[in-house]
Motif scaffolding. Structure first.
Motif, mmCIF file in Angstrom:
data_model
loop_
_atom_site.group_PDB
_atom_site.id
_atom_site.type_symbol
_atom_site.label_atom_id
_atom_site.label_comp_id
_atom_site.label_asym_id
_atom_site.label_seq_id
_atom_site.Cartn_x
_atom_site.Cartn_y
_atom_site.Cartn_z
ATOM 1 N N ALA A 28 0.810 -1.227 0.000
ATOM 2 C CA ALA A 28 0.000 0.000 0.000
ATOM 3 C C ALA A 28 0.843 1.277 0.000
ATOM 4 N N GLY A 29 1.799 1.394 0.894
ATOM 5 C CA GLY A 29 2.562 2.629 0.976
ATOM 6 C C GLY A 29 3.989 2.478 0.507
ATOM 7 N N GLY A 30 4.258 1.399 -0.228
ATOM 8 C CA GLY A 30 5.631 1.083 -0.576
ATOM 9 C C GLY A 30 5.987 1.327 -2.026
ATOM 10 N N THR A 31 7.098 0.734 -2.409
ATOM 11 C CA THR A 31 7.613 0.776 -3.773
ATOM 12 C C THR A 31 8.023 -0.648 -4.144
ATOM 13 N N PRO A 32 8.214 -0.916 -5.436
ATOM 14 C CA PRO A 32 8.512 -2.293 -5.824
ATOM 15 C C PRO A 32 9.976 -2.692 -5.717
ATOM 16 N N ASP A 33 10.738 -2.025 -4.851
ATOM 17 C CA ASP A 33 12.138 -2.397 -4.683
ATOM 18 C C ASP A 33 12.391 -3.031 -3.316
ATOM 19 N N THR A 34 11.372 -3.695 -2.770
ATOM 20 C CA THR A 34 11.530 -4.393 -1.501
ATOM 21 C C THR A 34 12.269 -5.716 -1.722
ATOM 22 N N PRO A 35 12.917 -6.267 -0.691
ATOM 23 C CA PRO A 35 13.719 -7.479 -0.889
ATOM 24 C C PRO A 35 12.938 -8.651 -1.465
ATOM 25 N N ASP A 36 11.695 -8.839 -1.036
ATOM 26 C CA ASP A 36 10.933 -9.987 -1.535
ATOM 27 C C ASP A 36 10.569 -9.819 -3.007
ATOM 28 N N VAL A 37 10.121 -8.634 -3.391
ATOM 29 C CA VAL A 37 9.764 -8.390 -4.791
ATOM 30 C C VAL A 37 10.994 -8.523 -5.691
ATOM 31 N N LEU A 38 12.124 -7.991 -5.264
ATOM 32 C CA LEU A 38 13.338 -8.093 -6.066
ATOM 33 C C LEU A 38 13.811 -9.537 -6.181
ATOM 34 N N ALA A 39 13.610 -10.336 -5.132
ATOM 35 C CA ALA A 39 13.985 -11.750 -5.196
ATOM 36 C C ALA A 39 13.138 -12.496 -6.216
ATOM 37 N N VAL A 40 11.852 -12.169 -6.285
ATOM 38 C CA VAL A 40 10.964 -12.777 -7.277
ATOM 39 C C VAL A 40 11.406 -12.387 -8.680
ATOM 40 N N ALA A 41 11.690 -11.119 -8.890
ATOM 41 C CA ALA A 41 12.112 -10.652 -10.210
ATOM 42 C C ALA A 41 13.396 -11.333 -10.653
ATOM 43 N N ALA A 42 14.360 -11.477 -9.748
ATOM 44 C CA ALA A 42 15.631 -12.102 -10.100
ATOM 45 C C ALA A 42 15.432 -13.566 -10.487
ATOM 46 N N ALA A 43 14.590 -14.276 -9.739
ATOM 47 C CA ALA A 43 14.331 -15.677 -10.065
ATOM 48 C C ALA A 43 13.667 -15.813 -11.428
ATOM 49 N N ALA A 44 12.731 -14.927 -11.713
ATOM 50 C CA ALA A 44 12.017 -14.989 -12.991
ATOM 51 C C ALA A 44 12.923 -14.641 -14.169
ATOM 52 N N HIS A 174 5.454 -9.867 8.149
ATOM 53 C CA HIS A 174 4.801 -9.362 6.942
ATOM 54 C C HIS A 174 5.816 -8.771 5.959
ATOM 55 N N ALA A 175 6.971 -8.367 6.434
ATOM 56 C CA ALA A 175 7.969 -7.734 5.575
ATOM 57 C C ALA A 175 8.639 -8.708 4.611
ATOM 58 N N LEU A 176 8.700 -9.988 4.964
ATOM 59 C CA LEU A 176 9.377 -10.986 4.129
ATOM 60 C C LEU A 176 10.762 -10.506 3.688
ATOM 61 N N SER A 177 11.558 -10.074 4.635
ATOM 62 C CA SER A 177 12.835 -9.454 4.283
ATOM 63 C C SER A 177 14.061 -10.254 4.726
ATOM 64 N N LYS A 178 13.865 -11.347 5.467
ATOM 65 C CA LYS A 178 15.018 -12.041 6.053
ATOM 66 C C LYS A 178 15.610 -13.103 5.144
ATOM 67 N N ASN A 179 14.764 -13.877 4.485
ATOM 68 C CA ASN A 179 15.240 -15.039 3.747
ATOM 69 C C ASN A 179 14.852 -14.929 2.273
ATOM 70 N N THR A 180 15.500 -14.013 1.591
ATOM 71 C CA THR A 180 15.159 -13.806 0.182
ATOM 72 C C THR A 180 15.588 -14.990 -0.678
ATOM 73 N N ALA A 181 16.605 -15.738 -0.238
ATOM 74 C CA ALA A 181 17.019 -16.916 -0.999
ATOM 75 C C ALA A 181 15.893 -17.947 -1.041
ATOM 76 N N ALA A 182 15.202 -18.119 0.087
ATOM 77 C CA ALA A 182 14.087 -19.067 0.127
ATOM 78 C C ALA A 182 12.936 -18.591 -0.751
ATOM 79 N N ILE A 183 12.718 -17.275 -0.788
ATOM 80 C CA ILE A 183 11.668 -16.729 -1.658
ATOM 81 C C ILE A 183 12.007 -17.003 -3.119
#
Length: 203
Positions: A28-44, A174-183
């Motif tokens: 809602a108040g964020g941007t798409p450069d959060t660790p979880d979103v970037l981890a998804v983009a890198a995997a894709a 809710h942040a999903l910021s610790k384990n981006t490798a697992a994401i």
């Protein structure tokens, strides 16, 4: 440009031929450069995706609240249509409020897959105000869904069903910021089950 104003998009291109488009958006108040979103983009990207990190119009304007879901969904559909004029298979993903948007619009935009990060099943402390119907809207349209939530998320954790795979990460909030490798690993494994992704990865 959308009916709600301009969106902002950052594109990523795969090393080889494009197999699919992955459109990703924020909370809602964020941007798409959060660790979880970037981890998804890198995997894709590694699996042949064109990636699009989308800042929705209300955030481009500086707003923190998304406003009307109807207006937000309409703007999202416009963004996706503009991005995918080439007709690639579309996977759309988002975190938190963005996860709600991509689930609600899956049928409208004919998404071939949905990735929901930190799907906010209910407001903290109010499980009676469930948003489960939004999540199931994608599966009801025949769209496979991957949910990734933390086991310490105060917004709750959805349950799996025939259309919805749920990965619960231990120790994550809710942040999903610790384990981006697992994401990234969970996303890569799930994307690999989609026929057109698996074929491209094996080519």
């Amino acid at each position: 440009m959308t009916g709600a104003g301009p969106a902002h998009v950052v594109l990523g291109q795969p090393a080889g031929p494009a197999a699919f488009l992955l459109a990703l958006t924020h909370g809602a108040g964020g941007t798409p450069d959060t660790p979880d979103v970037l981890a998804v983009a890198a995997a894709a990207l590694r699996l042949g995706a064109v990636t699009a990190l989308v800042t929705q119009p209300y955030r481009v304007r500086g707003g923190r609240a998304p406003g009307s879901p109807v207006r937000q969904d309409a703007a999202w559909a416009e963004v996706v249509a503009a991005l995918n004029s080439g007709g690639l298979p579309l996977v759309q993903g988002g975190r938190s409020n963005g996860a709600r948007v991509v689930c609600r619009t899956a049928r409208q935009v004919r998404a071939a897959g949905v990735i929901a990060l930190a799907f906010p099943l209910h407001p903290p402390g109010h499980p009676e105000k469930s948003r489960d119907s939004e999540l199931r809207a994608a599966g009801a349209a025949g769209t496979p869904v991957l949910v990734i939530n933390g086991d310490r998320d105060p917004f709750g954790v959805p349950e799996a069903d025939d259309a919805t795979s749920v990965v619960v990460l231990a120790g994550e909030t809710h942040a999903l910021s610790k384990n981006t490798a697992a994401i990234g690993a969970a996303v890569a494994a799930w994307l690999g089950t989609l026929p057109w992704v698996g074929q491209a990865a094996g080519a």
